[in-house]
Each structure stands twice: as C-alpha cells, then as structure tokens.
Design a protein around this motif. Structure first.
Motif, PDB file in Angstrom:
ATOM      1  N   LYS A  78       0.807  -1.213   0.000  1.00  0.00           N
ATOM      2  CA  LYS A  78       0.000   0.000   0.000  1.00  0.00           C
ATOM      3  C   LYS A  78       0.843   1.268   0.000  1.00  0.00           C
ATOM      4  O   LYS A  78       0.311   2.378   0.084  1.00  0.00           O
ATOM      5  CB  LYS A  78      -0.937   0.003   1.210  1.00  0.00           C
ATOM      6  CG  LYS A  78      -1.974  -1.117   1.182  1.00  0.00           C
ATOM      7  CD  LYS A  78      -2.886  -1.040   2.398  1.00  0.00           C
ATOM      8  CE  LYS A  78      -3.926  -2.156   2.362  1.00  0.00           C
ATOM      9  NZ  LYS A  78      -4.834  -2.117   3.540  1.00  0.00           N
ATOM     10  N   SER A  79       2.164   1.115  -0.090  1.00  0.00           N
ATOM     11  CA  SER A  79       3.036   2.283  -0.093  1.00  0.00           C
ATOM     12  C   SER A  79       3.543   2.559  -1.509  1.00  0.00           C
ATOM     13  O   SER A  79       3.499   1.688  -2.377  1.00  0.00           O
ATOM     14  CB  SER A  79       4.219   2.064   0.852  1.00  0.00           C
ATOM     15  OG  SER A  79       4.986   0.949   0.420  1.00  0.00           O
ATOM     16  N   TYR A  80       4.020   3.773  -1.722  1.00  0.00           N
ATOM     17  CA  TYR A  80       4.539   4.112  -3.034  1.00  0.00           C
ATOM     18  C   TYR A  80       5.608   5.201  -2.909  1.00  0.00           C
ATOM     19  O   TYR A  80       5.694   5.916  -1.905  1.00  0.00           O
ATOM     20  CB  TYR A  80       3.431   4.588  -3.978  1.00  0.00           C
ATOM     21  CG  TYR A  80       2.936   5.983  -3.702  1.00  0.00           C
ATOM     22  CD1 TYR A  80       3.464   7.073  -4.386  1.00  0.00           C
ATOM     23  CD2 TYR A  80       1.935   6.223  -2.758  1.00  0.00           C
ATOM     24  CE1 TYR A  80       3.021   8.357  -4.149  1.00  0.00           C
ATOM     25  CE2 TYR A  80       1.478   7.502  -2.513  1.00  0.00           C
ATOM     26  CZ  TYR A  80       2.023   8.570  -3.208  1.00  0.00           C
ATOM     27  OH  TYR A  80       1.586   9.843  -2.956  1.00  0.00           O
ATOM     28  N   ALA A  81       6.419   5.315  -3.943  1.00  0.00           N
ATOM     29  CA  ALA A  81       7.412   6.381  -4.048  1.00  0.00           C
ATOM     30  C   ALA A  81       7.459   6.819  -5.505  1.00  0.00           C
ATOM     31  O   ALA A  81       7.329   5.994  -6.417  1.00  0.00           O
ATOM     32  CB  ALA A  81       8.792   5.893  -3.599  1.00  0.00           C
ATOM     33  N   LEU A  82       7.624   8.101  -5.731  1.00  0.00           N
ATOM     34  CA  LEU A  82       7.742   8.609  -7.088  1.00  0.00           C
ATOM     35  C   LEU A  82       9.171   8.418  -7.589  1.00  0.00           C
ATOM     36  O   LEU A  82      10.133   8.695  -6.864  1.00  0.00           O
ATOM     37  CB  LEU A  82       7.364  10.081  -7.147  1.00  0.00           C
ATOM     38  CG  LEU A  82       5.904  10.419  -6.835  1.00  0.00           C
ATOM     39  CD1 LEU A  82       5.690  11.934  -6.909  1.00  0.00           C
ATOM     40  CD2 LEU A  82       4.967   9.709  -7.787  1.00  0.00           C
ATOM     41  N   ILE A  83       9.288   7.932  -8.818  1.00  0.00           N
ATOM     42  CA  ILE A  83      10.588   7.787  -9.455  1.00  0.00           C
ATOM     43  C   ILE A  83      10.462   8.221 -10.911  1.00  0.00           C
ATOM     44  O   ILE A  83       9.358   8.371 -11.420  1.00  0.00           O
ATOM     45  CB  ILE A  83      11.119   6.333  -9.390  1.00  0.00           C
ATOM     46  CG1 ILE A  83      10.226   5.407 -10.227  1.00  0.00           C
ATOM     47  CG2 ILE A  83      11.211   5.848  -7.945  1.00  0.00           C
ATOM     48  CD1 ILE A  83      10.788   4.015 -10.397  1.00  0.00           C
ATOM     49  N   TYR A  84      11.590   8.424 -11.552  1.00  0.00           N
ATOM     50  CA  TYR A  84      11.605   8.718 -12.975  1.00  0.00           C
ATOM     51  C   TYR A  84      12.015   7.462 -13.726  1.00  0.00           C
ATOM     52  O   TYR A  84      13.106   6.918 -13.491  1.00  0.00           O
ATOM     53  CB  TYR A  84      12.573   9.848 -13.285  1.00  0.00           C
ATOM     54  CG  TYR A  84      12.018  11.217 -12.975  1.00  0.00           C
ATOM     55  CD1 TYR A  84      11.399  11.981 -13.957  1.00  0.00           C
ATOM     56  CD2 TYR A  84      12.099  11.746 -11.693  1.00  0.00           C
ATOM     57  CE1 TYR A  84      10.877  13.233 -13.678  1.00  0.00           C
ATOM     58  CE2 TYR A  84      11.584  13.003 -11.402  1.00  0.00           C
ATOM     59  CZ  TYR A  84      10.967  13.739 -12.400  1.00  0.00           C
ATOM     60  OH  TYR A  84      10.445  14.976 -12.117  1.00  0.00           O
ATOM     61  N   LEU A  85      11.139   6.986 -14.605  1.00  0.00           N
ATOM     62  CA  LEU A  85      11.508   5.891 -15.487  1.00  0.00           C
ATOM     63  C   LEU A  85      12.284   6.491 -16.655  1.00  0.00           C
ATOM     64  O   LEU A  85      11.769   7.341 -17.391  1.00  0.00           O
ATOM     65  CB  LEU A  85      10.272   5.171 -16.029  1.00  0.00           C
ATOM     66  CG  LEU A  85       9.547   4.177 -15.124  1.00  0.00           C
ATOM     67  CD1 LEU A  85       8.505   3.405 -15.933  1.00  0.00           C
ATOM     68  CD2 LEU A  85      10.506   3.217 -14.452  1.00  0.00           C
ATOM     69  N   GLU A  86      13.523   6.085 -16.805  1.00  0.00           N
ATOM     70  CA  GLU A  86      14.373   6.532 -17.900  1.00  0.00           C
ATOM     71  C   GLU A  86      15.392   5.433 -18.185  1.00  0.00           C
ATOM     72  O   GLU A  86      15.643   4.574 -17.328  1.00  0.00           O
ATOM     73  CB  GLU A  86      15.066   7.846 -17.559  1.00  0.00           C
ATOM     74  CG  GLU A  86      15.932   7.797 -16.305  1.00  0.00           C
ATOM     75  CD  GLU A  86      16.583   9.141 -15.998  1.00  0.00           C
ATOM     76  OE1 GLU A  86      16.880   9.889 -16.947  1.00  0.00           O
ATOM     77  OE2 GLU A  86      16.802   9.437 -14.807  1.00  0.00           O
ATOM     78  N   PRO A  87      15.968   5.401 -19.375  1.00  0.00           N
ATOM     79  CA  PRO A  87      16.918   4.347 -19.708  1.00  0.00           C
ATOM     80  C   PRO A  87      18.085   4.279 -18.720  1.00  0.00           C
ATOM     81  O   PRO A  87      18.598   5.309 -18.282  1.00  0.00           O
ATOM     82  CB  PRO A  87      17.404   4.745 -21.109  1.00  0.00           C
ATOM     83  CG  PRO A  87      16.275   5.523 -21.683  1.00  0.00           C
ATOM     84  CD  PRO A  87      15.712   6.289 -20.525  1.00  0.00           C
ATOM     85  N   GLY A  88      18.468   3.073 -18.355  1.00  0.00           N
ATOM     86  CA  GLY A  88      19.558   2.879 -17.409  1.00  0.00           C
ATOM     87  C   GLY A  88      19.093   2.077 -16.207  1.00  0.00           C
ATOM     88  O   GLY A  88      17.987   1.520 -16.189  1.00  0.00           O
ATOM     89  N   THR A  89      19.934   2.037 -15.205  1.00  0.00           N
ATOM     90  CA  THR A  89      19.625   1.290 -13.990  1.00  0.00           C
ATOM     91  C   THR A  89      19.283   2.261 -12.863  1.00  0.00           C
ATOM     92  O   THR A  89      20.121   3.069 -12.439  1.00  0.00           O
ATOM     93  CB  THR A  89      20.805   0.397 -13.565  1.00  0.00           C
ATOM     94  OG1 THR A  89      21.078  -0.539 -14.608  1.00  0.00           O
ATOM     95  CG2 THR A  89      20.467  -0.365 -12.288  1.00  0.00           C
ATOM     96  N   ILE A  90      18.057   2.187 -12.411  1.00  0.00           N
ATOM     97  CA  ILE A  90      17.546   3.038 -11.340  1.00  0.00           C
ATOM     98  C   ILE A  90      17.696   2.274 -10.029  1.00  0.00           C
ATOM     99  O   ILE A  90      17.321   1.098  -9.947  1.00  0.00           O
ATOM    100  CB  ILE A  90      16.065   3.381 -11.585  1.00  0.00           C
ATOM    101  CG1 ILE A  90      15.900   4.064 -12.949  1.00  0.00           C
ATOM    102  CG2 ILE A  90      15.508   4.243 -10.461  1.00  0.00           C
ATOM    103  CD1 ILE A  90      14.500   3.963 -13.525  1.00  0.00           C
TER     104      ILE A  90
END
Length: 367
Positions: A78-90
C-alpha cells in the motif's frame, strides 16, 4: 483543513526530449521480509501499462522499456514512491520501507533525490501535521480554534516548501525535474511568482513538449490575474442554451468552478449559497462552471438541486478538459474568480469567510 480541500489536477508531466529505451529498477528494502510484489504503472497512449517483480528477502529487479522518460509511482503493497523511469539502472535503497528509500542511479532520479533531501524537513513537518489532524477527536475538529491552528501550521509549511522549491528550480535550470516542480508549485499559481522561475529554465527544458504546454498555461494565468479583464467565453447551460459571460456585464459575478464529484466543492457550496442569498439583490450573482464528466449530466443537475444552487450553470461535460477551465488555467477545484461590473477580475480563489468579507467590502453601502 481548508488547504487540503482542493482536488488537484495531477499533472504527471515529464515528456522529455530524451530517447526512450530499456530500464531496470534494482531495489533493496531491508524492511520488507515476506514475499510481495513491487510494480510500476504508467500510461502508453490511452492504455495503462504495468511492469512488476517479486520481492525476495527485500530485493527486487523490475525490467521494462519506455518510449520516453516519465515520472511514475513505484508501488510496494500500500506504499509508493515517485521515481523517474528513464533508460539505465535506477536504484531504490532503504534500511526499512519504501517511503524512506533513496532513489538514484540515473540523471533525473539523482536530481529528484536532491529535491527530496532539500524538502525532507518540511515533508516531515507536514506528515506530523496530518497525524495530529487525523488523531484529533470529532469535537476538536469542529473547534474553530483547532481548525485555525491546523491551517496556520499548514500555511507555514507550504510557504517553507515553496521557498525550497523555488531555490531548487533556480539552482537546477537544466533538468526537467525543475519544470515538474514548477508545474506542481501551487494549486493556484501567481503569475508574478512563477513566470520568473520559468524564464530562468534552460532553453532545452522550456522548448520540450511539457515546457511548451506550461508556457501556454502560463499565458492563461497571466490573462486571469487580478486586475485583468476576464476572458470572454460561451458555454451551454443545463437546458442546452448558450450562455456568454458578457451577458452578466453590469453585475458583480463569481465564476465558480466546481463539479458534482468534487467533495471539497460540495462542502464549500453552502457558503456560496449563503453569500448568494445575502447579496443577490445587491447587483451580485454566481455563474457555475462544472467540470463534470462526459455522460454525467444527470449527476450534475442532481447536485445543483440537492445543494440549492439557484444560479446559472454551464458545462461542456468534458471533465478536466472543460474548455473554460483550460482558458482560465484552472488546475484544481473548487476555484473561483470574482468579477466587477465592467468584467475586471477583482479577486480569485476566495472561499469560506474570505468570500463573505470581500463581498461585504464591495457591496455594502458605506455611510
């Protein structure tokens, strides 16, 4: 908590000039012991797409491809975090749970983590404020002193956050993260405040698709600033008749943006009704503009009758794509604009006691 009463049009912006490609999200959440799933959801055209992976002993690796970088939510239970999906390893790492994770590994996520670090103190204050409000008794919540105390704390925290966001934007003009921060800077942005911040961004950011869209919205904000002549519009009423804003010239008019589905709007409606009844015979009226959904005319009309909104109502029933809302740069509701008899905007976003005080100031004869 009046400032929590806004229903925000969440713009998950970030359509960048960078190319899409393959991404990997490598995560380690020490606080997650039992097997569960981590996943991201995002839109491709009109479709919702999801990539996911099982979490084993706190570790997971999600792989996928994207057409263009974008900000999305990473979910775990039930938790979440905002991230940026972009090419590479996050990378996503936390000594306990997702909310406390450090995000990195790719340029936009490094920039976003920098922003989160700058905001951490004020974010913690806001979380504590929410806990204090939620733990209060019903009697406390009905207390005017308690409400004013919560509102005062909330306003101070929001002012602190805006100062930090402005600093981030000024110090990081070359990242689209700054444009995203600017897009979510305020529910009802002030042109004089946000325009210089946008002007300070790099040409590449301003000329991105999202940058051009923001510039268009900024023009709408300028056109509806206090002191400006309100932009003309025509929209149909509940009977399908065309109603022009100019037909109300000669009266003080409150353009009230709302919707039947908007809880905060419905909470504010009795206050608007009260002021309408008090001042309708003193050269004042209300023009309701609804952001109701397509095929929801019945819900719109039912709300009008149930709440006793005895003034003119118009809508194109296009939800957030309402043409008048876009023309007036409305990104959250309830929102309103108070016009003078000559069509000049004399106040905006005034609710609660502020609305009554402003109308008294304008419409009550002075001795």
């Amino acid at each position: 908590m009046k400032n929590y009463f806004a229903i925000v049009l969440l713009l998950i912006p970030t359509v960048l000039w960078a190319q899409g490609g393959s991404y990997t999200i490598d995560g380690k959440l020490a606080g997650i012991k039992s097997p569960t799933k981590a996943y991201v959801r995002y839109r491709i055209g009109s479709d919702i797409h999801a990539d996911s992976a099982q979490i084993q002993n706190g570790a997971f690796s999600i792989k996928g491809t994207i057409e263009e970088p974008k900000q999305v939510a990473l979910f775990v239970d039930k938790s979440y975090a905002l991230i940026y999906l972009e090419p590479g390893t996050i990378t996503v790492n936390s000594a306990d749970v997702l909310e406390n994770a450090t995000i990195g590994g790719t340029p936009l996520n490094v920039d976003y983590q920098k922003l989160k670090t700058m905001l951490k103190s004020s974010t913690d204050k806001m979380a504590q404020l929410m806990k204090d409000y939620q733990s209060a008794t019903d009697v406390q919540k009905k207390s005017k002193a308690f409400e004013e105390s919560i509102d005062k704390r909330n306003e101070a925290i929001q002012a602190e956050q805006k100062k930090i966001k402005a600093q981030f934007i000024q110090e990081n003009p070359n990242t689209v993260v700054s444009l995203d921060v600017l897009q979510q800077y305020d529910y009802t942005p002030d042109y004089a405040e946000v325009s210089p911040l946008f002007d300070g961004l790099s040409g590449a950011v301003k000329n991105s698709k999202s940058g051009k869209e923001y510039a268009k919205m900024l023009a709408g904000i300028k056109a509806t600033s206090i002191g400006s002549i309100s932009p003309e519009f025509t929209q149909t009423d509940t009977a399908g008749r065309a109603v022009a804003l100019s037909s109300f010239r000669g009266k003080y008019v409150l353009i009230d943006f709302w919707a039947s589905w908007c809880g905060p709007c419905r909470v504010e409606n009795p206050n608007v009704v009260k002021n309408f009844q008090q001042y309708k015979d003193k050269n004042f009226t209300v023009l309701g503009v609804s952001l109701d959904r397509p095929n929801a005319k019945e819900a719109w009309m039912k709300a009008i009758h149930k709440d006793g909104l005895d003034w003119t109502h118009v809508s194109d029933l296009k939800f957030w794509d309402n043409e008048v809302a876009k023309q007036y740069a409305v990104r959250s509701i309830p929102q309103n604009f108070l016009l003078s008899p000559d069509g000049k905007i004399v106040a905006k976003d005034i609710r609660g006691e502020a609305l009554g005080k402003k109308l008294e100031e304008l419409l009550t004869a002075k001795p």
